[in-house]
Write a protein that holds these residues in place. Sequence first.
Motif, PDB file in Angstrom:
ATOM      1  N   GLY A   7      51.322  42.493  55.644  1.00  0.00           N
ATOM      2  CA  GLY A   7      50.949  42.627  57.055  1.00  0.00           C
ATOM      3  C   GLY A   7      52.071  42.262  58.015  1.00  0.00           C
ATOM      4  N   VAL A   8      53.304  42.637  57.678  1.00  0.00           N
ATOM      5  CA  VAL A   8      54.443  42.274  58.527  1.00  0.00           C
ATOM      6  C   VAL A   8      54.618  43.215  59.717  1.00  0.00           C
ATOM      7  CG1 VAL A   8      55.698  41.088  56.686  1.00  0.00           C
ATOM      8  CG2 VAL A   8      56.054  43.533  57.027  1.00  0.00           C
ATOM      9  N   CYS A   9      53.892  44.339  59.717  1.00  0.00           N
ATOM     10  CA  CYS A   9      53.942  45.228  60.887  1.00  0.00           C
ATOM     11  C   CYS A   9      52.613  45.972  61.016  1.00  0.00           C
ATOM     12  CB  CYS A   9      55.118  46.204  60.786  1.00  0.00           C
ATOM     13  SG  CYS A   9      55.072  47.281  59.357  1.00  0.00           S
ATOM     14  N   ASP A  10      52.395  46.554  62.208  1.00  0.00           N
ATOM     15  CA  ASP A  10      51.153  47.273  62.474  1.00  0.00           C
ATOM     16  C   ASP A  10      51.322  48.779  62.300  1.00  0.00           C
ATOM     17  OD1 ASP A  10      49.827  44.840  63.350  1.00  0.00           O
ATOM     18  OD2 ASP A  10      51.151  44.965  65.085  1.00  0.00           O
ATOM     19  N   VAL A  11      52.560  49.224  62.455  1.00  0.00           N
ATOM     20  CA  VAL A  11      52.900  50.639  62.272  1.00  0.00           C
ATOM     21  C   VAL A  11      54.139  50.667  61.388  1.00  0.00           C
ATOM     22  CG1 VAL A  11      53.663  52.776  63.401  1.00  0.00           C
ATOM     23  CG2 VAL A  11      52.054  51.253  64.585  1.00  0.00           C
ATOM     24  N   LEU A  12      54.105  51.499  60.352  1.00  0.00           N
ATOM     25  CA  LEU A  12      55.270  51.618  59.473  1.00  0.00           C
ATOM     26  C   LEU A  12      55.708  53.071  59.461  1.00  0.00           C
ATOM     27  CD1 LEU A  12      57.092  50.138  57.332  1.00  0.00           C
ATOM     28  CD2 LEU A  12      55.493  51.013  55.613  1.00  0.00           C
ATOM     29  N   VAL A  13      56.959  53.327  59.837  1.00  0.00           N
ATOM     30  CA  VAL A  13      57.415  54.719  59.850  1.00  0.00           C
ATOM     31  C   VAL A  13      58.352  55.008  58.686  1.00  0.00           C
ATOM     32  CG1 VAL A  13      57.114  55.030  62.333  1.00  0.00           C
ATOM     33  CG2 VAL A  13      59.325  54.270  61.460  1.00  0.00           C
ATOM     34  N   CYS A  14      58.274  56.246  58.197  1.00  0.00           N
ATOM     35  CA  CYS A  14      59.078  56.684  57.058  1.00  0.00           C
ATOM     36  C   CYS A  14      59.028  58.201  56.993  1.00  0.00           C
ATOM     37  CB  CYS A  14      58.536  56.083  55.761  1.00  0.00           C
ATOM     38  SG  CYS A  14      56.774  56.345  55.496  1.00  0.00           S
ATOM     39  N   ASP A  15      59.930  58.777  56.209  1.00  0.00           N
ATOM     40  CA  ASP A  15      59.837  60.208  55.972  1.00  0.00           C
ATOM     41  C   ASP A  15      58.685  60.474  55.010  1.00  0.00           C
ATOM     42  OD1 ASP A  15      61.149  60.880  53.040  1.00  0.00           O
ATOM     43  OD2 ASP A  15      61.937  59.059  53.934  1.00  0.00           O
ATOM     44  N   GLY A  16      58.205  61.717  54.983  1.00  0.00           N
ATOM     45  CA  GLY A  16      57.028  62.052  54.186  1.00  0.00           C
ATOM     46  C   GLY A  16      57.209  61.830  52.695  1.00  0.00           C
ATOM     47  N   PHE A  17      58.422  61.990  52.216  1.00  0.00           N
ATOM     48  CA  PHE A  17      58.675  61.806  50.784  1.00  0.00           C
ATOM     49  C   PHE A  17      58.529  60.331  50.407  1.00  0.00           C
ATOM     50  CE2 PHE A  17      61.139  61.351  46.910  1.00  0.00           C
ATOM     51  CZ  PHE A  17      60.791  62.491  46.186  1.00  0.00           C
ATOM     52  N   SER A  18      59.242  59.469  51.104  1.00  0.00           N
ATOM     53  CA  SER A  18      59.172  58.026  50.805  1.00  0.00           C
ATOM     54  C   SER A  18      57.765  57.489  51.019  1.00  0.00           C
ATOM     55  CB  SER A  18      60.113  57.244  51.719  1.00  0.00           C
ATOM     56  OG  SER A  18      61.383  57.798  51.708  1.00  0.00           O
ATOM     57  N   GLY A  19      57.101  57.967  52.065  1.00  0.00           N
ATOM     58  CA  GLY A  19      55.752  57.506  52.359  1.00  0.00           C
ATOM     59  C   GLY A  19      54.800  57.835  51.217  1.00  0.00           C
ATOM     60  N   ASN A  20      54.966  59.012  50.684  1.00  0.00           N
ATOM     61  CA  ASN A  20      54.127  59.424  49.565  1.00  0.00           C
ATOM     62  C   ASN A  20      54.402  58.571  48.330  1.00  0.00           C
ATOM     63  OD1 ASN A  20      53.618  61.131  47.044  1.00  0.00           O
ATOM     64  ND2 ASN A  20      52.538  62.294  48.617  1.00  0.00           N
TER      65      ASN A  20
END
Lengths: 329, 329
Positions: free
Chosen positions: A216-229
């Motif tokens: 829970g270190v952040c409320d929004v986490l951004v990444c590219d679709g590949f890494s996110g998957n």
Amino acid sequence: MRIAIDAMGGDHAPAAQVEAVLSSAAEWPDTEFILVGRAEAIEPLLAGKRHPNVAIEDAKEIIEADDEPVRAVRRKADSSMVVAGRMVKEGRADAMISAGNTGALMAVGLLVVGRLKGIERPGLTSMLPTLDDVGVLVLDLGANMDAKPEQLLQYATMGSIYREKVNGLKKPRVGLLNVGTEAAKGNELTKAAFELLEKAPIHFVGNVEARDVLEGVCDVLVCDGFSGNILLKAMEGTASATFKILREELTSSWKNKLAAAVLKPSFRKVRTKMDYNEYNGAPLLGVNGLVIKGHGSSNARAMKTAIRQARAAIQGGVIAALEGEIRGE
Amino acid sequence: MRIAIDAMGGDHAPAAQVEAVLSSAAEWPDTEFILVGRAEAIEPLLAGKRHPNVAIEDAKEIIEADDEPVRAVRRKADSSMVVAGRMVKEGRADAMISAGNTGALMAVGLLVVGRLKGIERPGLTSMLPTLDDVGVLVLDLGANMDAKPEQLLQYATMGSIYREKVNGLKKPRVGLLNVGTEAAKGNELTKAAFELLEKAPIHFVGNVEARDVLEGVCDVLVCDGFSGNILLKAMEGTASATFKILREELTSSWKNKLAAAVLKPSFRKVRTKMDYNEYNGAPLLGVNGLVIKGHGSSNARAMKTAIRQARAAIQGGVIAALEGEIRGE
């Protein structure tokens, strides 16, 4: 407000969808629920009862889980998912929810609902559980495989607005998924994105390592679709493997079985806490209307959670806020 | 055969390193073990005993965990890690093992030991546990953040040879980390790599999703360093979070505590099975010598596991096999 529900998408459709809508209709009489799908499949589930705020929008076709997304959306113009999308596009619904084919839902967002002006690539989101029960909104999770730094910045901005307007968080903490916490870490994409995020009018908390996401270190986490998957499925696979081994071990002897029986409610609680289905209802961010994705395995309770998210998103005026932000207001 | 052990690298250095070497020296009298590091720190741990196949190579400096890798390797020419690397380079050791700073170890591989001719970017590997206990060799895990398709092919070839020569697997199954199992899935990198892997003289089993890695669907998993790092740390974080919640739940009442006490040995077994430290000792593949990385938290048992890997790699003639393959023999 009016919410269109794709009654035919998902493993437990249409029963789970209808059950969730009936329960929601009773709880929120201010909201009109439109079940989109084959009337002959939906009507028997309503059991002949009249519900003042439940309607059916007949749609004869169904987009299946294994349909090729773009082709299905183009060819099945009378499918429940496409019809629900069209209702949002035409202003006949304020939001749509579907637990069907994720790729097709993205295509509905892009081709039927349309992009928000100024957004290059909408992002697919998911709420992941965190140990502090607040959850983290992760995007993109597969809509945009080769993302550009500017697109990660758009995800950060949109995610931030969503968490503020829908979940009531003040100054949501935005993190960048990366291989280390230091600023210079990462690949070309994250290094460039870091610089953009630092300058942006958001509460950027820096790089976040995959191992810390659940903390829970952040409320929004951004990444590219590949890494996110990769992130999402690695978590899913690890939790599932852990419980599999645990189950084997705990049934390996009578002594173990007895002790495990005592602990059964606790195990169920742990499982629930690790289950991201509990946070059902993730928006496709960057399309010109509220398109909410439910997990394919959604049951009635999960669908209702998604409906609650949709209501909060409508009430929070998310789309107007996103438009305003993009126009620089 | 001679194995150089960086006695000063890792959380439990030099005690764990010395203990592992003493135990290994007794078990494998055919092998000479060289403890590289500060003699005044190592000698007391040998307690004055003479061991015919244990030697000390004095090295005064230490590369710390938070040292900037390349700078540390360049400036600390008399550090235990650099000296061990030089011994491999000069043929005074057949392999080196270090549980120290991973970035520095990669730099030692590149700058001190040197690349294998024909290899553009060496890959950092790790053995992950699988449910069938065979384990999967994953590479790259962070040496090469922006990999090219041709580099993923080299990782596949090197990983395949390593599993065959060191672990005795016939036709190791090579998988490509990806967001779906279908051939057309992925980002630009994986789509291009898929085509190369299909044509290569390896046993390519196609795309592997992150959720299936622990199921043991392949023996070698290739990916770029960024995705590999996300995968590894997501697994680590999820396992750790699961056990954290489990521990909280199981100590939440006296009844739970009693039942949990009965199950303690089982929980320990599960934890061990999910712990990738159990598979300690992963090679840096693509350098011109055997450079084996131990996990930073390695205890004596983990270090001995790494030593076992190093012995098997020497006996299997891994470096000669890699050279032969690259030359197209």
